[in-house]
Design an enzyme around this catalytic site. Sequence first.
Site, PDB file in Angstrom:
ATOM      1  N   ARG A 160       0.820  -1.212   0.000  1.00 31.51           N
ATOM      2  CA  ARG A 160       0.000   0.000   0.000  1.00 31.51           C
ATOM      3  C   ARG A 160       0.858   1.267   0.000  1.00 31.51           C
ATOM      4  O   ARG A 160       0.530   2.270   0.627  1.00 31.51           O
ATOM      5  CB  ARG A 160      -0.954   0.021   1.200  1.00 31.51           C
ATOM      6  CG  ARG A 160      -1.919  -1.134   1.251  1.00 31.51           C
ATOM      7  CD  ARG A 160      -2.850  -1.172   0.040  1.00 31.51           C
ATOM      8  NE  ARG A 160      -3.654  -2.388   0.077  1.00 31.51           N
ATOM      9  CZ  ARG A 160      -3.276  -3.545  -0.467  1.00 31.51           C
ATOM     10  NH1 ARG A 160      -2.138  -3.628  -1.136  1.00 31.51           N
ATOM     11  NH2 ARG A 160      -4.038  -4.611  -0.383  1.00 31.51           N
ATOM     12  N   SER A 239     -11.440  -0.322   2.799  1.00 33.56           N
ATOM     13  CA  SER A 239     -10.665  -0.577   4.016  1.00 33.56           C
ATOM     14  C   SER A 239     -10.104   0.735   4.543  1.00 33.56           C
ATOM     15  O   SER A 239      -9.314   1.390   3.860  1.00 33.56           O
ATOM     16  CB  SER A 239      -9.526  -1.553   3.722  1.00 33.56           C
ATOM     17  OG  SER A 239     -10.036  -2.782   3.247  1.00 33.56           O
ATOM     18  N   GLU A 343      -5.659   4.176   5.824  1.00 29.23           N
ATOM     19  CA  GLU A 343      -5.306   4.000   4.414  1.00 29.23           C
ATOM     20  C   GLU A 343      -5.691   5.203   3.559  1.00 29.23           C
ATOM     21  O   GLU A 343      -4.933   5.615   2.685  1.00 29.23           O
ATOM     22  CB  GLU A 343      -5.956   2.711   3.876  1.00 29.23           C
ATOM     23  CG  GLU A 343      -5.517   2.346   2.474  1.00 29.23           C
ATOM     24  CD  GLU A 343      -5.959   0.959   2.063  1.00 29.23           C
ATOM     25  OE1 GLU A 343      -6.200   0.750   0.868  1.00 29.23           O
ATOM     26  OE2 GLU A 343      -6.046   0.072   2.929  1.00 29.23           O
TER      27      GLU A 343
END
Length: 351
Positions: A160, A239, A343
């Site tokens: 990520r 998420s 995130e």
Amino acid sequence: MQELHDAPLAPLTTFRLGGPAGRLLTATTDDEVIAAVREADTAGTPLLVIGGGSNLVIADKGFDGTALRIATSGFALDGSRLELAAGENWSDAVARTVRAGLAGIECLAGIPGSAGATPIQNVGAYGQEVSATITEVVAYDRRAEAVVTMPSADCGFAYRHSRFKADPQRYVVLRVRFALEDAGGLSAPVKYAETARNLGVGVGERVPVATARDTVLGLRAGKGMVLDPQDHDTWSAGSFFTNPVLTEDAHAAFLARVAERLGPDVTPPAYPAGEGRIKTSAAWLIDKAGFTKGYGTGPARISTKHTLALTNRGDATTEDLLALAREVVAGVEAAFGVTLVNEPVTVGVSL
């Protein structure tokens, strides 16, 4: 280029949160994107780049500067080589590659947002990451004031993360190039255990590429991870927290906390993350810390379908969302000594 003033930004995000921008430009060509960025940089005006808005948390007060919405289009397939303009809808692009019988991004179906955002976050799900198929990223380098083409090896891809995320004020992605696989209509080897179970195959096996995509879409929909304007569980950024990656010492301390809180027979999820590191599940941590599906009584709550998604139930503010996020972070930290990291990108706010 379309130009609006005091323009609402909430409708441009999947959270449907955030105040207005002083100025909103919508660019439909690479040249317009570059011109808008150069103009802002020359004038010293703060610049917010918006793609699909699926990974943004914008302050209630909005953004005092120029917001640039990238609405470029371009889907070019040459054999198994794919080039996407930054403004292309990602999920639609995946569907088109699947219809062409190509493998490599089929398990990334249903992820909201634009193609240009995928290398920034190194988007991944169900055993695939875009870094595995990206060959080049074409971007405007604001520091060099030039268009640059970066091979995948120079993009700094990690879990990520990427070079673009590490230096968010430097690059504006214009185009992304991929090398997909022609496996005779079959998918890439299935890597994710949940996907394999639902497909009825073993990890490492291949299935028809359309079957893999449809299965992933079903899994995502069951977790509220496919956009639906009528379903508030999808008014989210997917998420909200990344899965924590722990050192061996931190993981040992974490296991001790788990045993103390839940008993010695409880084993949390653990996945190798390279270089003596172990990745665990943020969703598991959140649930076991007491934040179950549907948690919350206010206008921002945990999804009723998935503990990893924080949602706007229709009339939330960004501050409502952040209050919930902070509560979850503090609760997981107190329970297990692990700090969750958001995130989505925050604009004008922070946890």
